[in-house]
Design an enzyme around this catalytic site. Structure first.
Site, PDB file in Angstrom:
ATOM      1  N   GLU A 249       6.974 -14.841  -4.951  1.00 40.68           N
ATOM      2  CA  GLU A 249       5.852 -14.286  -5.623  1.00 40.68           C
ATOM      3  C   GLU A 249       5.714 -14.845  -7.301  1.00 40.68           C
ATOM      4  O   GLU A 249       6.730 -14.579  -7.814  1.00 40.68           O
ATOM      5  CB  GLU A 249       5.854 -12.673  -5.634  1.00 40.68           C
ATOM      6  CG  GLU A 249       4.820 -12.134  -6.435  1.00 40.68           C
ATOM      7  CD  GLU A 249       4.854 -10.683  -6.433  1.00 40.68           C
ATOM      8  OE1 GLU A 249       5.739  -9.941  -5.544  1.00 40.68           O
ATOM      9  OE2 GLU A 249       4.024  -9.948  -7.041  1.00 40.68           O
ATOM     10  N   LYS A 381      16.571   3.127   6.005  1.00 42.36           N
ATOM     11  CA  LYS A 381      15.476   2.060   6.385  1.00 42.36           C
ATOM     12  C   LYS A 381      14.032   2.720   6.531  1.00 42.36           C
ATOM     13  O   LYS A 381      13.134   2.192   7.184  1.00 42.36           O
ATOM     14  CB  LYS A 381      15.687   1.023   7.080  1.00 42.36           C
ATOM     15  CG  LYS A 381      16.889   0.300   6.791  1.00 42.36           C
ATOM     16  CD  LYS A 381      17.292  -0.619   7.765  1.00 42.36           C
ATOM     17  CE  LYS A 381      18.667  -1.276   7.298  1.00 42.36           C
ATOM     18  NZ  LYS A 381      19.253  -2.033   8.520  1.00 42.36           N
ATOM     19  N   ASP A 457      21.004  -6.110   2.472  1.00 48.38           N
ATOM     20  CA  ASP A 457      20.022  -5.791   3.582  1.00 48.38           C
ATOM     21  C   ASP A 457      18.649  -5.512   3.020  1.00 48.38           C
ATOM     22  O   ASP A 457      18.519  -4.460   2.454  1.00 48.38           O
ATOM     23  CB  ASP A 457      20.564  -4.653   4.481  1.00 48.38           C
ATOM     24  CG  ASP A 457      19.727  -4.652   5.770  1.00 48.38           C
ATOM     25  OD1 ASP A 457      18.564  -4.941   5.855  1.00 48.38           O
ATOM     26  OD2 ASP A 457      20.178  -3.864   6.518  1.00 48.38           O
ATOM     27  N   HIS A 555     -11.768  -2.068 -24.473  1.00 45.21           N
ATOM     28  CA  HIS A 555     -12.583  -2.543 -25.632  1.00 45.21           C
ATOM     29  C   HIS A 555     -13.868  -2.926 -25.300  1.00 45.21           C
ATOM     30  O   HIS A 555     -14.999  -2.662 -25.858  1.00 45.21           O
ATOM     31  CB  HIS A 555     -11.671  -3.638 -26.132  1.00 45.21           C
ATOM     32  CG  HIS A 555     -10.819  -2.982 -27.027  1.00 45.21           C
ATOM     33  ND1 HIS A 555     -10.456  -3.374 -28.456  1.00 45.21           N
ATOM     34  CD2 HIS A 555      -9.879  -1.992 -26.952  1.00 45.21           C
ATOM     35  CE1 HIS A 555      -9.445  -2.835 -28.973  1.00 45.21           C
ATOM     36  NE2 HIS A 555      -9.095  -1.797 -28.260  1.00 45.21           N
TER      37      HIS A 555
END
Ligand code: ADP
Length: 570
Positions: A249, A381, A457, A555
């Site tokens: 990423e 998980k 993991d 703004h």
């Protein structure tokens, strides 16, 4: 009518004008070049042998000379220029200068001035196509071809045919051949034949397949490459860490790095390990709800704890039972065992301990029916409130006071804007969304990247990313107090994927590789703190990018409301 120019279309090249595909043109010119060279040398030898003057050339020789010059110019133009450019433009590591470091610095600072948030998967805009690279390193090269391709012999071809035909199971190759690398190569070939799909681009060579056998991955056919970037130094509890992050990423490492910088310039962050216990909760069924309640009371009674702990702790010299908390659903009982696990993440260790206790309980509770060693009250998980409230693995709080000056100069925003955004986004917004442990901007981004780099993991990212980010103005509103509280960071420095070469190198970089002999458990505890410190950095940076973007937008909206904003932006 002219066609609109595509923003991401590659610039036109001279070779685009060729009527044939480039590789055919290359083959034609190569063939032409070597043919005319051969022909001209043969003619030259003939002339010397027959004493014919060299300057007397026939029309065929003239055509050959023209073809030679033309193909020579083509080949030099095509391959030579690229080669010379690569020699001139490729910097060596030694040639890195202060100027280049400043360039990197300026790129990081440019990141500060992004008007849109980065480092967040959902909100992150696509990376601009025309971003100039920091260093002119030439074309990126992916490892596509094997470094030393495995030569498959006749015997291997027969095995491949048997795997394709289904007479040899693919999973049995390692045990049959006794050579993990060869097994992977054969399986890969068989897979390509069965599917008719190429695995080109997925490297096979350069990996130790023995190291994953029976531990990390079954039936390997190669490995996926993930780049590792470094954020830091992260100044945490008086020590500096270079944090490895494996990610694809864009912006994520740069953004975390900026957060680290803000923390470093403000004197560093501090962290505390609040709790350290891995959990496993089996589900058992009894004859009645009353019997289930009796077992619950037996397990939770302080008088029985010592006996139960002695049985549990037989699983490992590092496993130490801390508590058993039970929940009942009718006549079903869920017992949540929590134990310390040294430097291991601990799932195996705690499961073995739980099995010991279940075996022990059967004598007093013969009517206890073991339904499953894991009954999801653990909870592994899956997002679950029990981890968010009770904790799982390491519970860490990490804080820093960021100087107002640093907020303005490095993070390019203000203390007030950050505090307001945190309140409305991470607290109120997440409450409105019904979040479970998701009171943060992008903790999972940093957790996942550090987990992948250090062999954790990655599926445990679900609960390990539970995090509440708090921001408050302090020192009469001048500075920013920022903290992350993360109740379930599940990490280990021994076992699982941590012993693989690349992951082990990243742990080594952090100084937490393997088991800590002097103080078992302190390597894993330190890693959990580093994860929290990195999340703190990531939160600071993304929140600042968002706050700055918000400011620009507000703004535009409120300060220029009389103007036609859509025209202004086009
Ligand atoms: P996990 O429980 O995280 O799945 P393993 O089952 O692979 O991990 O356990 C780690 C192994 O490493 C165990 O066999 C344990 O005895 C051993 N070990 C050696 N030193 C340590 C340590 N300091 N902390 C935890 N485990 C250790």
């Amino acid at each position: 009518m002219t066609r609109p120019k595509q923003a991401d279309a590659p610039p036109p090249k001279a070779s685009d004008a060729f009527p044939l595909p480039l590789y055919i043109t290359n083959v034609v010119f190569f063939t032409l070049f070597f043919s005319v060279v051969y022909y001209l040398l043969a003619r030259w030898r003939e002339k010397i042998r027959t004493s014919t003057p060299l300057h007397l050339v026939s029309s065929a020789e003239m055509a050959a000379i023209i073809a030679f010059v033309a193909s020579f110019i083509y080949l030099v133009g095509f391959f030579g220029i690229d080669f010379v450019q690569s020699l001139i433009l490729r910097p060596t590591v030694d040639s890195w200068s202060d100027e280049e470091e400043e360039e990197v610095e300026s790129v990081i600072l440019k990141e500060d001035s992004r008007k849109l948030p980065c480092g967040q998967a959902v909100d992150c805009p696509p990376v601009p196509q025309q971003m100039t690279p920091v260093f002119p390193l030439g074309k990126p090269k992916l490892v596509e071809e094997p470094v030393e391709p495995i030569a498959l012999g006749e015997e291997d071809e027969q095995i491949i045919s048997s795997v394709v035909a289904g007479t040899i199971p693919s999973y049995s190759l390692e045990s049959k051949l006794g050579d993990c690398r060869r097994a992977a190569a054969i399986r890969r070939e068989a897979l390509q034949k069965i599917t008719g799909k190429s695995l080109k681009g997925l490297p096979l060579e350069g990996f130790d397949y023995d190291s994953i056998l029976g531990q990390c991955c079954e039936m390997p056919v190669g490995y996926v490459q993930i780049p590792v970037g470094i954020a830091g130094p992260l100044l945490l509890d008086g020590r500096e860490f270079s944090v490895p992050m494996a990610t694809t990423e864009g912006c994520l490492v740069a953004s975390t790095n900026r957060g680290c910088k803000a923390i470093l310039m403000s004197g560093g962050a501090n962290s505390v390990l609040l709790r350290d216990g891995m959990t496993r909760a089996p589900v058992v069924r009894l004859g009645s709800a009353k019997r289930a309640a009796e077992l619950k009371m037996f397990l939770e009674s302080p008088e029985n704890f010592e006996d139960l702990a002695a049985v549990f702790n037989r699983s490992s010299r590092f496993a130490r039972l801390q508590s058993i908390k039970c929940a009942i659903a009718g006549k079903n009982l869920y017992m949540r065992f929590s134990c310390s696990t040294g430097d291991a993440m601990g799932m195996n260790m705690v499961s073995k301990g739980v099995q010991n206790v279940l075996d022990f309980l059967q004598s007093d509770f013969p009517d206890m029916d073991i339904i499953g060693i894991s009954g999801n009250f653990c909870s592994d998980k899956k997002p679950a409130a029990v981890n968010w409230i009770e904790g799982r693995g390491k519970s860490v709080v990490c804080e820093a006071v960021i100087k107002g000056d640093v907020v303005r100069k490095v993070l390019k925003t203000s203390v007030d804007a950050l505090v307001e955004l945190n309140m409305l986004k991470n607290l109120t917004g997440s409450a409105i969304a019904g979040a479970l442990g998701g009171f943060n901007a992008h903790a999972s981004n940093i957790v996942s990247a550090v987990y992948i780099a250090t062999g954790q993991d990655p599926a445990q990212n679900v609960e390990s990313s539970h995090c509440i980010t708090m921001m408050e103005a302090v020192n009469e509103g001048q500075d920013l107090h920022v903290s992350v509280t993360m109740p379930s960071i599940e990490v280990g420095t021994i076992g699982g994927g941590t012993q693989l070469a690349s992951q082990s190198a990243c742990l080594n970089l952090l100084g937490v590789k393997g088991a800590n002999k002097d103080s078992p458990g302190s390597n894993a505890a330190l890693l959990a703190k580093v994860v929290a410190g990195s999340v703190l950095s990531g939160e600071l940076s993304l929140m600042s990018a968002l706050a700055a973007g918000q400011l620009v937008r507000s703004h535009m909206k409120y300060n220029r409301s009389s103007k036609d904003v859509s025209k202004a932006s086009s």
